[in-house]
Design a protein around this motif. Sequence first.
Motif, PDB file in Angstrom:
ATOM      1  N   VAL A  49      38.189  48.036  35.791  1.00  0.00           N
ATOM      2  CA  VAL A  49      39.258  47.807  34.828  1.00  0.00           C
ATOM      3  C   VAL A  49      40.214  48.996  34.886  1.00  0.00           C
ATOM      4  O   VAL A  49      39.791  50.148  34.737  1.00  0.00           O
ATOM      5  CB  VAL A  49      38.714  47.649  33.392  1.00  0.00           C
ATOM      6  CG1 VAL A  49      39.860  47.572  32.390  1.00  0.00           C
ATOM      7  CG2 VAL A  49      37.838  46.414  33.289  1.00  0.00           C
ATOM      8  N   HIS A  50      41.484  48.709  35.148  1.00  0.00           N
ATOM      9  CA  HIS A  50      42.525  49.749  35.108  1.00  0.00           C
ATOM     10  C   HIS A  50      42.708  50.103  33.634  1.00  0.00           C
ATOM     11  O   HIS A  50      43.444  49.436  32.900  1.00  0.00           O
ATOM     12  CB  HIS A  50      43.806  49.197  35.718  1.00  0.00           C
ATOM     13  CG  HIS A  50      44.920  50.187  35.814  1.00  0.00           C
ATOM     14  ND1 HIS A  50      44.775  51.438  36.355  1.00  0.00           N
ATOM     15  CD2 HIS A  50      46.228  50.099  35.430  1.00  0.00           C
ATOM     16  CE1 HIS A  50      45.920  52.087  36.317  1.00  0.00           C
ATOM     17  NE2 HIS A  50      46.811  51.306  35.755  1.00  0.00           N
ATOM     18  N   ALA A  51      42.005  51.155  33.202  1.00  0.00           N
ATOM     19  CA  ALA A  51      41.782  51.392  31.779  1.00  0.00           C
ATOM     20  C   ALA A  51      42.920  52.167  31.117  1.00  0.00           C
ATOM     21  O   ALA A  51      42.756  53.300  30.655  1.00  0.00           O
ATOM     22  CB  ALA A  51      40.459  52.100  31.571  1.00  0.00           C
ATOM     23  N   THR A  52      44.083  51.541  31.061  1.00  0.00           N
ATOM     24  CA  THR A  52      45.194  52.097  30.310  1.00  0.00           C
ATOM     25  C   THR A  52      44.932  51.918  28.817  1.00  0.00           C
ATOM     26  O   THR A  52      44.049  51.160  28.406  1.00  0.00           O
ATOM     27  CB  THR A  52      46.500  51.382  30.675  1.00  0.00           C
ATOM     28  OG1 THR A  52      46.328  49.977  30.419  1.00  0.00           O
ATOM     29  CG2 THR A  52      46.848  51.587  32.140  1.00  0.00           C
ATOM     30  N   GLU A  56      45.190  44.863  27.025  1.00  0.00           N
ATOM     31  CA  GLU A  56      44.632  44.256  28.244  1.00  0.00           C
ATOM     32  C   GLU A  56      43.321  44.931  28.636  1.00  0.00           C
ATOM     33  O   GLU A  56      42.381  44.270  29.090  1.00  0.00           O
ATOM     34  CB  GLU A  56      45.636  44.351  29.395  1.00  0.00           C
ATOM     35  CG  GLU A  56      46.800  43.378  29.302  1.00  0.00           C
ATOM     36  CD  GLU A  56      47.862  43.815  28.318  1.00  0.00           C
ATOM     37  OE1 GLU A  56      48.713  42.973  27.935  1.00  0.00           O
ATOM     38  OE2 GLU A  56      47.860  45.003  27.925  1.00  0.00           O
ATOM     39  N   THR A  57      43.238  46.239  28.449  1.00  0.00           N
ATOM     40  CA  THR A  57      41.983  46.937  28.738  1.00  0.00           C
ATOM     41  C   THR A  57      40.871  46.456  27.821  1.00  0.00           C
ATOM     42  O   THR A  57      39.744  46.193  28.255  1.00  0.00           O
ATOM     43  CB  THR A  57      42.179  48.460  28.584  1.00  0.00           C
ATOM     44  OG1 THR A  57      43.071  48.916  29.598  1.00  0.00           O
ATOM     45  CG2 THR A  57      40.855  49.204  28.715  1.00  0.00           C
ATOM     46  N   PRO A  73      35.252  51.257  34.124  1.00  0.00           N
ATOM     47  CA  PRO A  73      36.573  51.718  33.687  1.00  0.00           C
ATOM     48  C   PRO A  73      37.151  52.709  34.706  1.00  0.00           C
ATOM     49  O   PRO A  73      36.489  53.671  35.099  1.00  0.00           O
ATOM     50  CB  PRO A  73      36.283  52.409  32.349  1.00  0.00           C
ATOM     51  CG  PRO A  73      34.945  51.887  31.922  1.00  0.00           C
ATOM     52  CD  PRO A  73      34.196  51.665  33.188  1.00  0.00           C
ATOM     53  N   ALA A  97      43.597  44.152  35.614  1.00  0.00           N
ATOM     54  CA  ALA A  97      44.747  44.946  35.177  1.00  0.00           C
ATOM     55  C   ALA A  97      45.841  44.006  34.710  1.00  0.00           C
ATOM     56  O   ALA A  97      45.866  42.817  35.069  1.00  0.00           O
ATOM     57  CB  ALA A  97      45.264  45.827  36.319  1.00  0.00           C
ATOM     58  N   TYR A 102      49.106  48.069  38.028  1.00  0.00           N
ATOM     59  CA  TYR A 102      48.302  48.787  39.019  1.00  0.00           C
ATOM     60  C   TYR A 102      48.919  48.607  40.396  1.00  0.00           C
ATOM     61  O   TYR A 102      49.197  47.481  40.819  1.00  0.00           O
ATOM     62  CB  TYR A 102      46.854  48.267  39.014  1.00  0.00           C
ATOM     63  CG  TYR A 102      45.934  49.006  39.961  1.00  0.00           C
ATOM     64  CD1 TYR A 102      45.324  50.189  39.572  1.00  0.00           C
ATOM     65  CD2 TYR A 102      45.684  48.518  41.243  1.00  0.00           C
ATOM     66  CE1 TYR A 102      44.486  50.872  40.430  1.00  0.00           C
ATOM     67  CE2 TYR A 102      44.851  49.202  42.110  1.00  0.00           C
ATOM     68  CZ  TYR A 102      44.248  50.381  41.693  1.00  0.00           C
ATOM     69  OH  TYR A 102      43.423  51.055  42.557  1.00  0.00           O
ATOM     70  N   PHE A 181      38.543  55.100  28.839  1.00  0.00           N
ATOM     71  CA  PHE A 181      37.648  55.064  30.002  1.00  0.00           C
ATOM     72  C   PHE A 181      36.476  56.014  29.843  1.00  0.00           C
ATOM     73  O   PHE A 181      35.753  56.280  30.799  1.00  0.00           O
ATOM     74  CB  PHE A 181      38.418  55.367  31.303  1.00  0.00           C
ATOM     75  CG  PHE A 181      39.309  56.579  31.247  1.00  0.00           C
ATOM     76  CD1 PHE A 181      38.829  57.844  31.534  1.00  0.00           C
ATOM     77  CD2 PHE A 181      40.656  56.440  30.915  1.00  0.00           C
ATOM     78  CE1 PHE A 181      39.652  58.950  31.486  1.00  0.00           C
ATOM     79  CE2 PHE A 181      41.496  57.546  30.879  1.00  0.00           C
ATOM     80  CZ  PHE A 181      40.990  58.803  31.168  1.00  0.00           C
ATOM     81  N   LEU A 186      36.279  54.563  24.402  1.00  0.00           N
ATOM     82  CA  LEU A 186      35.944  53.168  24.703  1.00  0.00           C
ATOM     83  C   LEU A 186      34.705  52.692  23.958  1.00  0.00           C
ATOM     84  O   LEU A 186      34.754  51.704  23.218  1.00  0.00           O
ATOM     85  CB  LEU A 186      35.752  52.992  26.203  1.00  0.00           C
ATOM     86  CG  LEU A 186      35.334  51.581  26.658  1.00  0.00           C
ATOM     87  CD1 LEU A 186      36.382  50.551  26.245  1.00  0.00           C
ATOM     88  CD2 LEU A 186      35.111  51.550  28.170  1.00  0.00           C
TER      89      LEU A 186
END
Length: 471
Positions: A49-52, A56-57, A73, A97, A102, A181, A186
């Motif tokens: 997971v693109h943990a921004t 969405e994350t 993450p 993402a 990403y 992340f 988280l």
Amino acid sequence: MDLPAGDVLGKPRDGQMIRVGEHALPRAELLDRAAGVAAEIAGAEAVAVHATASLETVVAVVGGLLAGVPVVPLPPDSGPDERAHILGDSGANLLLAARGAYEPHEGAAPIVPVDELRGGGTVKSEVPGDATALILYTSGTTGAPKGVLVSRSAIAAGLDALAEAWAWTPDDVLVHGLPLFHVHGLVLGVLGALRVGSPLVHTGRPKAAAYAAAAQDDGGSLFFGVPTVWSRVCADPDAARALRGARLLVSGSAPLPVPVFERLADLTGHRPVERYGMTETLITLSARAGGDRRPGYVGLPLPGVETRLAAEDGSPVPADGETPGELHLRAPMLFGGYLNRPEATAAAFTPDGWFRTGDIAAIGPDGWHRIVGRASTDLIKSGGYRIGAGEVENALLAHPAVREAAVIGTPHPDLGEQVTAYVVADGADEQALIGFVADRLSAHKRPRVVHLVDALPRNAMGKVVKTRLGG
């Protein structure tokens, strides 16, 4: 022990709202969108997971939990080498993402655009409690980052213990702006809110003004921060005073300097709760919402947690509040091992099954724990003395001109190691700072060298990276 797929997330809570930045979703809608993610990734070995700091994350991570697929993450600011290592080492064969968030690279896993998936779908009804929920990567300060296997039951046990310790209920409104992340932001800051059922206000970034606004406009009652956050809150007295209506301020991820503790208490009216944890252990020690809170201490073991101290030769260290030793733990929230590293996993435990934290602590007769620092960087052996870097750092931070301080041991031809300090200060000189510490601590604990620097190297969680000092 078998847990239903959503058990980590707790029971349904009517009216719970999850907000990240300017975007919010009711719990039911978040779970519906996450179910769409779960349907898309079902059967995957692991998903990154693109943990921004984004909804969405949250949707992606919850989708992984609903699908019973381990979630990895991925720090959004990771460099190409770190990113390639995490993706390759974890075996993640999909990357979740938001569309366009990403930038793919050659050989990367296929990207699943979380924000374009339809909601709904069948989720896995039962997932074993010992199944891996998250693969969290260590900071890599002593080598390549290692994947820490965190099970569903470990998360549930850890969050339930904290809810009890902090009297955390659905009536709270959790506020924080921490990265999504790590354990703090988280696991505690998102999964904790979902499991307890309390609304979450993620401020995007942990700015003092944003915390103050959440207190005043959103009814924030429970605030999470790292020491850097609380230091910045103290630097904005108006923002700090806005937190007076909160119920609990929690600090973690690094020791909270005593002067910041005292300043925060003075401005907000709250003595902050400090707690201790690691990626491998989640949170195991904490002060209590209804109990004492002592500056420089991380409290008592949480329910189900056992602790002990050991000397370098493995012999027991007395709980006298003064003698330091390596902290060992046994707890239901411990990790399940390092991914694909059986030797590292074995080395992390003693022959009788205790986890070696690598942290040096002292335990008082009343059970209160004080973390001295990392065995590798914060226990200084000088002239036959064992000196904890944290004690010297707190003494330096008591100087009115000092804003930041980090202490390490450096080679010395006679003493073996000497106490060396790196200090960010306004208008203080080296000898004045050495004398200031010598007036407060034993003579052998004073820094022999003080380097005045513009800034200290820190990682994404605000921890000082001591291996980069003096480089």
